[in-house]
Design a protein around this motif. Structure first.
Motif, PDB file in Angstrom:
ATOM      1  N   ALA A  64      79.954 -16.328   4.811  1.00  0.00           N
ATOM      2  CA  ALA A  64      79.999 -15.064   4.065  1.00  0.00           C
ATOM      3  C   ALA A  64      80.053 -15.324   2.559  1.00  0.00           C
ATOM      4  CB  ALA A  64      81.209 -14.251   4.505  1.00  0.00           C
ATOM      5  N   TYR A  65      80.800 -16.330   2.161  1.00  0.00           N
ATOM      6  CA  TYR A  65      80.978 -16.644   0.747  1.00  0.00           C
ATOM      7  C   TYR A  65      79.672 -17.108   0.107  1.00  0.00           C
ATOM      8  CZ  TYR A  65      83.171 -18.794  -3.395  1.00  0.00           C
ATOM      9  OH  TYR A  65      83.522 -19.130  -4.674  1.00  0.00           O
ATOM     10  N   LEU A  66      78.883 -17.867   0.872  1.00  0.00           N
ATOM     11  CA  LEU A  66      77.656 -18.438   0.334  1.00  0.00           C
ATOM     12  C   LEU A  66      76.448 -17.527   0.507  1.00  0.00           C
ATOM     13  CD1 LEU A  66      78.105 -22.107   1.613  1.00  0.00           C
ATOM     14  CD2 LEU A  66      78.401 -21.291  -0.732  1.00  0.00           C
ATOM     15  N   ALA A  67      76.593 -16.449   1.320  1.00  0.00           N
ATOM     16  CA  ALA A  67      75.446 -15.593   1.634  1.00  0.00           C
ATOM     17  C   ALA A  67      74.801 -15.042   0.373  1.00  0.00           C
ATOM     18  CB  ALA A  67      75.887 -14.447   2.542  1.00  0.00           C
ATOM     19  N   GLY A  68      75.636 -14.584  -0.561  1.00  0.00           N
ATOM     20  CA  GLY A  68      75.086 -14.011  -1.787  1.00  0.00           C
ATOM     21  C   GLY A  68      74.414 -15.047  -2.669  1.00  0.00           C
ATOM     22  N   LYS A  69      74.816 -16.291  -2.551  1.00  0.00           N
ATOM     23  CA  LYS A  69      74.255 -17.344  -3.382  1.00  0.00           C
ATOM     24  C   LYS A  69      72.957 -17.898  -2.800  1.00  0.00           C
ATOM     25  CE  LYS A  69      78.788 -18.827  -5.063  1.00  0.00           C
ATOM     26  NZ  LYS A  69      78.555 -18.609  -6.495  1.00  0.00           N
ATOM     27  N   LEU A  70      72.866 -17.869  -1.462  1.00  0.00           N
ATOM     28  CA  LEU A  70      71.713 -18.477  -0.810  1.00  0.00           C
ATOM     29  C   LEU A  70      70.524 -17.539  -0.737  1.00  0.00           C
ATOM     30  CD1 LEU A  70      73.600 -20.260   2.091  1.00  0.00           C
ATOM     31  CD2 LEU A  70      72.807 -21.248  -0.051  1.00  0.00           C
ATOM     32  N   GLY A  71      70.799 -16.270  -0.459  1.00  0.00           N
ATOM     33  CA  GLY A  71      69.726 -15.289  -0.427  1.00  0.00           C
ATOM     34  C   GLY A  71      68.985 -15.225   0.889  1.00  0.00           C
ATOM     35  N   GLU A  72      68.763 -16.361   1.543  1.00  0.00           N
ATOM     36  CA  GLU A  72      68.013 -16.376   2.795  1.00  0.00           C
ATOM     37  C   GLU A  72      68.846 -17.003   3.904  1.00  0.00           C
ATOM     38  OE1 GLU A  72      63.984 -17.703   2.710  1.00  0.00           O
ATOM     39  OE2 GLU A  72      63.790 -17.338   0.555  1.00  0.00           O
ATOM     40  N   GLU A  73      68.740 -16.421   5.112  1.00  0.00           N
ATOM     41  CA  GLU A  73      69.505 -16.874   6.277  1.00  0.00           C
ATOM     42  C   GLU A  73      69.185 -18.322   6.630  1.00  0.00           C
ATOM     43  OE1 GLU A  73      72.191 -16.600   9.449  1.00  0.00           O
ATOM     44  OE2 GLU A  73      71.821 -15.182   7.834  1.00  0.00           O
ATOM     45  N   LYS A  74      67.932 -18.721   6.438  1.00  0.00           N
ATOM     46  CA  LYS A  74      67.531 -20.067   6.864  1.00  0.00           C
ATOM     47  C   LYS A  74      68.284 -21.151   6.092  1.00  0.00           C
ATOM     48  CE  LYS A  74      63.505 -20.320   3.796  1.00  0.00           C
ATOM     49  NZ  LYS A  74      62.022 -20.489   3.727  1.00  0.00           N
ATOM     50  N   PHE A  75      68.686 -20.849   4.854  1.00  0.00           N
ATOM     51  CA  PHE A  75      69.430 -21.851   4.091  1.00  0.00           C
ATOM     52  C   PHE A  75      70.799 -22.097   4.697  1.00  0.00           C
ATOM     53  CE2 PHE A  75      66.633 -20.564   0.397  1.00  0.00           C
ATOM     54  CZ  PHE A  75      65.895 -21.736   0.442  1.00  0.00           C
ATOM     55  N   TRP A  76      71.395 -21.060   5.277  1.00  0.00           N
ATOM     56  CA  TRP A  76      72.693 -21.250   5.930  1.00  0.00           C
ATOM     57  C   TRP A  76      72.586 -22.205   7.109  1.00  0.00           C
ATOM     58  CZ3 TRP A  76      77.527 -21.756   5.778  1.00  0.00           C
ATOM     59  CH2 TRP A  76      78.269 -21.822   6.966  1.00  0.00           C
ATOM     60  N   SER A  77      71.542 -22.094   7.896  1.00  0.00           N
ATOM     61  CA  SER A  77      71.392 -22.977   9.059  1.00  0.00           C
ATOM     62  C   SER A  77      71.295 -24.435   8.613  1.00  0.00           C
ATOM     63  CB  SER A  77      70.181 -22.579   9.897  1.00  0.00           C
ATOM     64  OG  SER A  77      68.985 -22.722   9.147  1.00  0.00           O
ATOM     65  N   VAL A  78      70.648 -24.662   7.461  1.00  0.00           N
ATOM     66  CA  VAL A  78      70.572 -26.026   6.927  1.00  0.00           C
ATOM     67  C   VAL A  78      71.959 -26.526   6.542  1.00  0.00           C
ATOM     68  CG1 VAL A  78      69.687 -27.455   5.045  1.00  0.00           C
ATOM     69  CG2 VAL A  78      68.204 -25.751   6.117  1.00  0.00           C
ATOM     70  N   LEU A  79      72.715 -25.689   5.824  1.00  0.00           N
ATOM     71  CA  LEU A  79      74.067 -26.066   5.415  1.00  0.00           C
ATOM     72  C   LEU A  79      75.000 -26.218   6.604  1.00  0.00           C
ATOM     73  CD1 LEU A  79      74.589 -23.828   2.251  1.00  0.00           C
ATOM     74  CD2 LEU A  79      74.046 -26.268   2.332  1.00  0.00           C
ATOM     75  N   GLU A  80      74.824 -25.369   7.589  1.00  0.00           N
ATOM     76  CA  GLU A  80      75.667 -25.447   8.791  1.00  0.00           C
ATOM     77  C   GLU A  80      75.490 -26.781   9.486  1.00  0.00           C
ATOM     78  OE1 GLU A  80      76.840 -22.585  12.542  1.00  0.00           O
ATOM     79  OE2 GLU A  80      74.744 -22.617  11.868  1.00  0.00           O
ATOM     80  N   ASN A  81      74.238 -27.214   9.618  1.00  0.00           N
ATOM     81  CA  ASN A  81      73.976 -28.507  10.245  1.00  0.00           C
ATOM     82  C   ASN A  81      74.449 -29.659   9.369  1.00  0.00           C
ATOM     83  OD1 ASN A  81      72.774 -27.642  12.666  1.00  0.00           O
ATOM     84  ND2 ASN A  81      70.808 -27.300  11.640  1.00  0.00           N
ATOM     85  N   MET A  82      74.339 -29.471   8.065  1.00  0.00           N
ATOM     86  CA  MET A  82      74.694 -30.550   7.134  1.00  0.00           C
ATOM     87  C   MET A  82      76.200 -30.746   7.008  1.00  0.00           C
ATOM     88  SD  MET A  82      73.637 -30.879   3.097  1.00  0.00           S
ATOM     89  CE  MET A  82      71.906 -30.669   3.500  1.00  0.00           C
TER      90      MET A  82
END
Length: 437
Positions: A64-82
């Motif tokens: 939730a905290y990074l959602a506004g910074k990332l802009g796209e859902e796909k970036f979260w999946s990358v960070l989640e795996n990383m």
């Protein structure tokens, strides 16, 4: 000043030896995971707790905290795996290891091992970690810090048994804390090494109490793992593994007797400190008489044969108690003897397995691998750029690590191979060693 509850007759002496302080093993159930121990040590060192903030909630909050910074859902999946899926975030900054110090994440055995480091750490404060992070890692760490709490309830009540180990541990932990990435890479090696040094020096120093002074480092000789260990090397044979093994037989008997002698207070003293305090007691005669009565009661209850002193000197009376403590365990054919043997094996097995090797006719020896040697070198050189070889080996000795002349030459050869040595002349006095970090 002595435990007012000391039994005064054999019928009052409990026919059982207990141990709660100074030794992190029991006669069984000593398996532990370093991940949990590291978490507990970080909790104590930082005086912080993530007890009320579970990892799953942290992942949700981070998304939730990074959602506004990332802009796209796909970036979260990358960070989640990383960072989050396999808890790799714990390797980003030391604070994240607090997740391994939550209830349900550690066992009693791991708590005991962490208590060893609490005794070494005392109330020492580490410098704030200045971890080099990218902007997303900084945001995640900032979020985490906003959710954790101060925790000052984990400080030890044990006076350091081996102050020279405690002093060096604090100094070396501070050195690592100023280099957070190196700390993360070496924290397991660091704690493994100090746990063994503590147990080994505790065994060697356990009956060094009669001066009432803190014990000094006792010779404990290692070889490098690339060396051959010949039976002719006197120090390695006499003052290496054999010395350590012969000394561990005293640990449980003396420490369990010490449990009975602790003053009725909230602080625990090592034997040398207890003797020093009692020797200065204004009630000296009362203390001596009470201990003499207890010695006789203990001897009768255990049906032991030692002849007790008629002396009214405190040192003689305490020596009687330590003699009785050891005598009750002398036979391996008894239950007590079997229990003491288990304690000895547990100390060696849980904390010595990385440092004890069997080398042919030389038998078992104490060994330092290159990884541990580089770590130790960096810790001793510390904030200096380089250190003269003689001063470096003195720093080893101050931590309880000794090398004979043959090993010292192998040490120089090793430093030359990895390129962190400077020769100002052909003289051995002009050999300098640099740290690798």
């Amino acid at each position: 000043m002595i435990n007012a509850m000391l039994p005064q007759s054999k019928d009052q002496v409990v026919n059982k030896n207990t141990l709660h302080h100074y030794l992190p093993v029991r006669n069984r159930g000593n398996e532990f995971r370093w991940e949990s121990v590291i978490g507990l040590v970080m909790k104590m060192a930082l005086r912080m707790s993530a007890e009320k903030y579970d990892y799953e909630t942290f992942v949700i909050d981070s998304k939730a905290y990074l959602a506004g910074k990332l802009g796209e859902e796909k970036f979260w999946s990358v960070l989640e795996n990383m960072y989050f899926k396999h808890r790799d975030i714990l390797n980003v900054s030391p604070e994240f290891h607090l997740f391994n110090a939550q209830k349900g994440q550690y066992t009693k055995s791991e708590e005991r091992v962490a208590a060893l480091f609490a005794q070494l750490l005392q109330d020492h404060n580490l410098p704030e970690f200045e971890t080099r992070l990218n902007f997303l890692e900084k945001d995640i760490l900032s979020l985490f810090k906003s959710k954790i709490n101060d925790d000052h309830g984990t400080l030890t009540k044990e006076y350091p048994y081996i102050p020279f180990i405690a002093d060096n541990f604090q100094r070396d932990f501070t050195f690592l804390a100023r280099r957070p990435h190196y700390l993360l890479a070496e924290i397991k090696h660091f704690l493994t090494f100090y746990a063994f040094l503590y147990c080994a020096q505790l065994a060697l120093c356990i009956d060094d109490w009669s001066t009432g002074l803190p014990p000094a480092p006792k010779p404990l000789f290692f070889i490098m793992d690339t060396e051959k260990a010949s039976a002719e090397r006197t120090h390695i044979k006499r003052d290496g593994f054999k010395s350590f093994q012969n000394s561990t037989v005293k640990l449980f008997p003396i420490l369990s007797m010490l449990e009975n002698l602790q003053p009725d207070e909230d602080f625990v003293w090592p034997l040398w400190k207890l003797y020093s305090e009692l020797d200065k007691s204004p009630n000296y005669e009362e203390v001596v008489n009470r201990l003499k009565v207890y010695s006789q009661a203990f001897k009768e209850q255990r049906e032991l044969n030692s002849v007790l002193t008629n002396s009214n000197e405190l040192s003689d009376v305490i020596q009687d108690l330590m003699t009785l403590a050891l005598e009750q365990f002398e036979s391996l054919k008894t239950t007590r003897g079997e229990i003491n043997d288990k304690y000895m094996r547990e100390v060696q097995g849980q904390f010595g397995k990385h440092f004890i090797q069997t080398r042919g006719r030389a038998g078992r020896v104490l060994v330092l691998s290159q990884d541990y040697l580089i770590l130790l070198t960096n810790l001793v050189v510390g904030e200096n750029e380089r250190m003269q070889l003689h001063d470096l080996t003195d720093g080893f000795k101050s931590r309880g690590v000794f090398f004979d002349k043959q090993s010292e030459q192998a040490l120089i050869n090793f430093y030359e191979r990895i390129g962190n040595i400077e020769r100002m002349s052909d003289s051995g006095d002009a050999v300098y060693v640099r740290k690798t970090v």
